[in-house]
Design an enzyme around this catalytic site. Structure first.
Site, short mmCIF file in Angstrom:
data_model
loop_
_atom_site.label_atom_id
_atom_site.label_comp_id
_atom_site.label_asym_id
_atom_site.label_seq_id
_atom_site.Cartn_x
_atom_site.Cartn_y
_atom_site.Cartn_z
N ASP A 19 -1.17 -0.14 -11.61
CA ASP A 19 -1.05 -0.53 -10.39
C ASP A 19 0.31 -1.05 -10.12
O ASP A 19 0.69 -1.87 -9.46
CB ASP A 19 -2.02 -1.26 -9.53
CG ASP A 19 -3.46 -0.58 -9.70
OD1 ASP A 19 -3.42 0.51 -9.36
OD2 ASP A 19 -4.31 -1.46 -10.01
N HIS A 47 -2.68 6.15 -6.74
CA HIS A 47 -1.31 6.14 -6.48
C HIS A 47 -0.81 6.25 -5.14
O HIS A 47 -1.26 7.05 -4.33
CB HIS A 47 -0.55 7.30 -7.40
CG HIS A 47 -0.87 7.12 -8.81
ND1 HIS A 47 -0.37 8.07 -9.89
CD2 HIS A 47 -1.42 6.21 -9.60
CE1 HIS A 47 -0.50 7.65 -10.90
NE2 HIS A 47 -1.38 6.32 -10.71
P1 GDP Z 1 0.31 2.75 -9.01
O1 GDP Z 1 -1.14 3.09 -9.55
O2 GDP Z 1 0.97 2.20 -10.34
O3 GDP Z 1 0.95 4.06 -8.54
O4 GDP Z 1 0.39 1.75 -7.94
P2 GDP Z 1 -0.70 1.65 -6.78
O5 GDP Z 1 -0.16 2.66 -5.74
O6 GDP Z 1 -2.02 1.59 -7.27
O7 GDP Z 1 -0.29 -0.03 -6.47
C1 GDP Z 1 0.99 -0.33 -5.89
C2 GDP Z 1 0.73 -1.06 -4.43
O8 GDP Z 1 2.05 -1.68 -4.02
C3 GDP Z 1 0.67 0.08 -3.32
O9 GDP Z 1 0.11 0.09 -2.39
C4 GDP Z 1 2.46 0.41 -3.13
O10 GDP Z 1 2.27 0.87 -1.88
C5 GDP Z 1 2.69 -0.90 -3.22
N1 GDP Z 1 4.28 -1.06 -3.62
C6 GDP Z 1 4.83 -0.28 -4.39
N2 GDP Z 1 6.27 -0.88 -4.55
C7 GDP Z 1 6.09 -2.01 -3.81
C8 GDP Z 1 7.06 -3.10 -3.44
O11 GDP Z 1 8.31 -3.07 -4.10
N3 GDP Z 1 6.73 -4.05 -2.50
C9 GDP Z 1 5.53 -4.19 -2.01
N4 GDP Z 1 5.24 -5.34 -1.09
N5 GDP Z 1 4.36 -3.16 -2.31
C10 GDP Z 1 4.79 -2.16 -3.10
P1 IMO Z 2 -3.31 3.29 -11.77
O1 IMO Z 2 -2.89 4.65 -12.22
C1 IMO Z 2 -5.48 -0.15 -12.65
C2 IMO Z 2 -8.88 0.01 -15.50
C3 IMO Z 2 -10.14 -0.23 -14.79
C4 IMO Z 2 -10.99 -0.73 -15.74
C5 IMO Z 2 -10.66 0.07 -17.04
C6 IMO Z 2 -11.46 1.11 -17.40
O2 IMO Z 2 -3.71 3.31 -10.44
O3 IMO Z 2 -2.31 2.54 -12.37
P2 IMO Z 2 -11.93 3.43 -16.17
O4 IMO Z 2 -12.64 3.79 -14.89
O5 IMO Z 2 -10.43 4.49 -16.34
O6 IMO Z 2 -12.94 3.74 -17.33
O7 IMO Z 2 -11.73 1.92 -16.23
O8 IMO Z 2 -9.29 0.45 -16.76
N1 IMO Z 2 -8.07 1.03 -14.81
C7 IMO Z 2 -6.93 0.85 -13.82
N2 IMO Z 2 -6.54 -0.33 -13.40
N3 IMO Z 2 -5.09 0.90 -12.14
C8 IMO Z 2 -5.42 2.16 -12.70
O9 IMO Z 2 -4.73 3.36 -12.51
C9 IMO Z 2 -6.49 2.21 -13.66
N4 IMO Z 2 -7.07 3.07 -14.30
C10 IMO Z 2 -7.99 2.46 -15.07
O10 IMO Z 2 -10.06 -1.10 -13.65
O11 IMO Z 2 -10.64 -2.09 -16.15
MG MG Z 3 -2.90 2.41 -8.84
#
Ligand code: GDP
Ligand code: IMO
Ligand code: MG
Length: 449
Positions: A19, A47
């Site tokens: 994330d 994502h």
């Molecule tokens: P990913 O799994 O790495 O693609 O990340 P996620 O989308 O799960 O989580 C990142 C969260 O932070 C999302 O809700 C994005 O919209 C948000 N986000 C990304 N960059 C920024 C930033 O620079 N500032 C803030 N406030 N939110 C951000």
């Molecule tokens: P993105 O792509 C955050 C974590 C789960 C758990 C461990 C194993 O959005 O960054 P799983 O279901 O894969 O067997 O869970 O890995 N986990 C993530 N945490 N972001 C993710 O993906 C994750 N993908 C798996 O929370 O601790």
């Molecule tokens: Mg994510």
């Protein structure tokens, strides 16, 4: 023979526990690439991309979907839940975006079957009674990869198109799975015919997209197209290199790109490591800089740190440079993208973890191999002054408060890697790009592109 030296390619990977904002950077950099490829993981990933206030959260669909000129590939290293993928395809097409001829799914990718989520849930319930739960997303990821490695009980995406084989195979394996489910404490009935019929219908829907993506990617390389690899999960969740066993079940570091796509390792190109300006983690496992206090709560609320996939509150803490330094080394990172910097506005001071103290009193800077050792590490912090100004409207490095620029400089210096992108909000536009000059955060040497 492919001619690829990877020079025009980019690999985007997370350097923490997920994330980090990978989706945002895939969307941002997709404009400079021809093909975007998911190489690992499944619908455990969430994502998020935000374009002009509109938010799109996806689990399997590559995050470049809003860049209409990009081809999208979900490659062999992934595990695909066809129900979730079809729902995402429908959602994308309902927005008027075309996927036919643009989205390509590997026939070698493995299928997440209904019993995988049931087995995942049952294992987690059992472990949780023992206080050892991994805290998975319960999307069936572990059992699906276990079947891939185990070989005899697996279904690959291409198998959905061979209906006679699929029915026969499911007839063989379903009774075994039924037995396993019962042993695992789940008495749900799984019917081979029902599953086969549903998979055949889903296969029919996915048929136009299913292909040999290994050949496709090599063709694109020969044609001189540039490729962007989209990491899911993150380096510290990598099954080989992360905080095992509190990891996911794929190679979610940059090392997973080659086996997960069929392209040679030299194709990775520039590796961009995405990291938050602080740390988060979802699920179980050691997290030395975790803040179980009002500061952690404030980060969670300002950063809206709730899981995209499960809605779980994310555990929050200070930046951990011991962990990130290790992840950047394993991934071969060339440049950093620092995200969610805006979340840190308004703190009197910030802590930066630069080393750990072990129970024996030793100060270490190398990330420990074992999660049990990491559990007992106490962070050694450097204190940094905070800044009060909100920065989400800044367009240039020079507009960031001095303390904020010096925070970035410290990260850069400790990691010995150039910061190339700074993200100060979720929107595509809230991105400051720096020329890759490593040494300083001074506007005189780092100009905005
Ligand atoms: P990913 O799994 O790495 O693609 O990340 P996620 O989308 O799960 O989580 C990142 C969260 O932070 C999302 O809700 C994005 O919209 C948000 N986000 C990304 N960059 C920024 C930033 O620079 N500032 C803030 N406030 N939110 C951000
Ligand atoms: P993105 O792509 C955050 C974590 C789960 C758990 C461990 C194993 O959005 O960054 P799983 O279901 O894969 O067997 O869970 O890995 N986990 C993530 N945490 N972001 C993710 O993906 C994750 N993908 C798996 O929370 O601790
Ligand atoms: Mg994510």
């Amino acid at each position: 023979m492919s001619q690829d030296s990877g020079l025009r390619n980019t690999s985007i990977v997370g350097l923490q526990w997920g994330d980090e904002g990978k989706g945002k950077f895939v969307d941002v950099l997709a404009a400079e690439h021809d093909v975007v490829v998911r190489f690992n993981g499944g619908a455990n990933a969430g994502h998020t991309i935000v374009v002009e206030g509109e938010r799109l959260a996806m689990h399997l669909m590559p995050s470049a979907v809003l860049n209409p000129n990009c081809e999208l590939v979900i490659a062999n290293g992934t595990v695909i839940d066809p129900e979730i993928l079809v729902a995402e395809i429908d959602m994308v097409e309902s927005r008027g975006l075309k996927l036919n001829g643009r989205l390509h799914l590997s026939s070698r990718a493995h299928v997440v079957l209904p019993w995988h989520a049931l087995l995942d849930g049952a294992a987690e319930a059992r472990l949780s009674n023992l206080g050892d739960a991994i805290g998975t997303t319960k999307r069936g990821i572990g059992p699906a990869y276990a079947d891939k490695i185990g070989r005899s009980m697996a279904v690959r995406l291409g198998d959905l198109l061979d209906t006679a084989y699929l029915k026969a195979h499911l007839n063989k394996i379903t009774p075994l799975r039924q037995e396993e489910l019962r042993i695992a404490g789940n008495n749900e009935t799984v019917g081979a015919d029902d599953i086969a019929n549903r998979l055949i219908a889903l296969g029919e829907r996915l048929k136009p997209f299913i292909t040999d993506t290994t050949w496709l990617l090599h063709d694109r390389v020969r044609e001189g197209r540039s490729i962007l690899f989209e990491g899911a999960n993150a380096c510290l969740l990598d099954v080989d290199h992360g905080t095992y066993p509190f990891v996911t079940s794929s190679n979610s570091s940059a090392l997973g790109i080659s086996p997960g796509t069929g392209l040679p390792a030299k194709s990775l190109g520039k590796v961009v490591g995405v990291m938050k300006a602080y740390s988060t983690r979802v699920g179980g496992g050691p997290f030395p800089t975790e803040l179980s206090d009002a500061i952690g709560d404030r980060i969670r609320e300002r950063g809206r740190e709730y899981g995209t996939t499960t809605g779980r509150p994310r555990r929050c803490g200070w930046i951990d440079l011991v962990a990130v330094r290790y992840a950047a080394m394993v991934c071969g990172v060339d440049a950093l993208a620092i995200t969610l910097l805006d979340v840190l506005s308004g703190f009197d001071e910030l802590q930066i973890c630069t080393a750990y103290q072990t129970p024996s009193g030793e100060t270490i800077r190398r990330f420990p191999v074992d999660a049990r050792d990491l559990e007992h590490c106490v962070p050694v912090y450097e204190t940094h002054p905070g800044w009060v100004e909100e920065i989400d409207g800044c367009e240039k490095l020079s507009e960031l408060p001095n303390a904020c620029r010096s925070y970035l400089e410290i990260l850069q210096n400790h990691l010995d890697l150039p910061v190339e992108f700074v993200s100060i909000g979720p929107d595509r536009k809230q991105t400051i790009r720096l020329t890759p000059s490593s040494a300083c955060m001074n506007e005189a040497c780092c100009t905005q592109a």
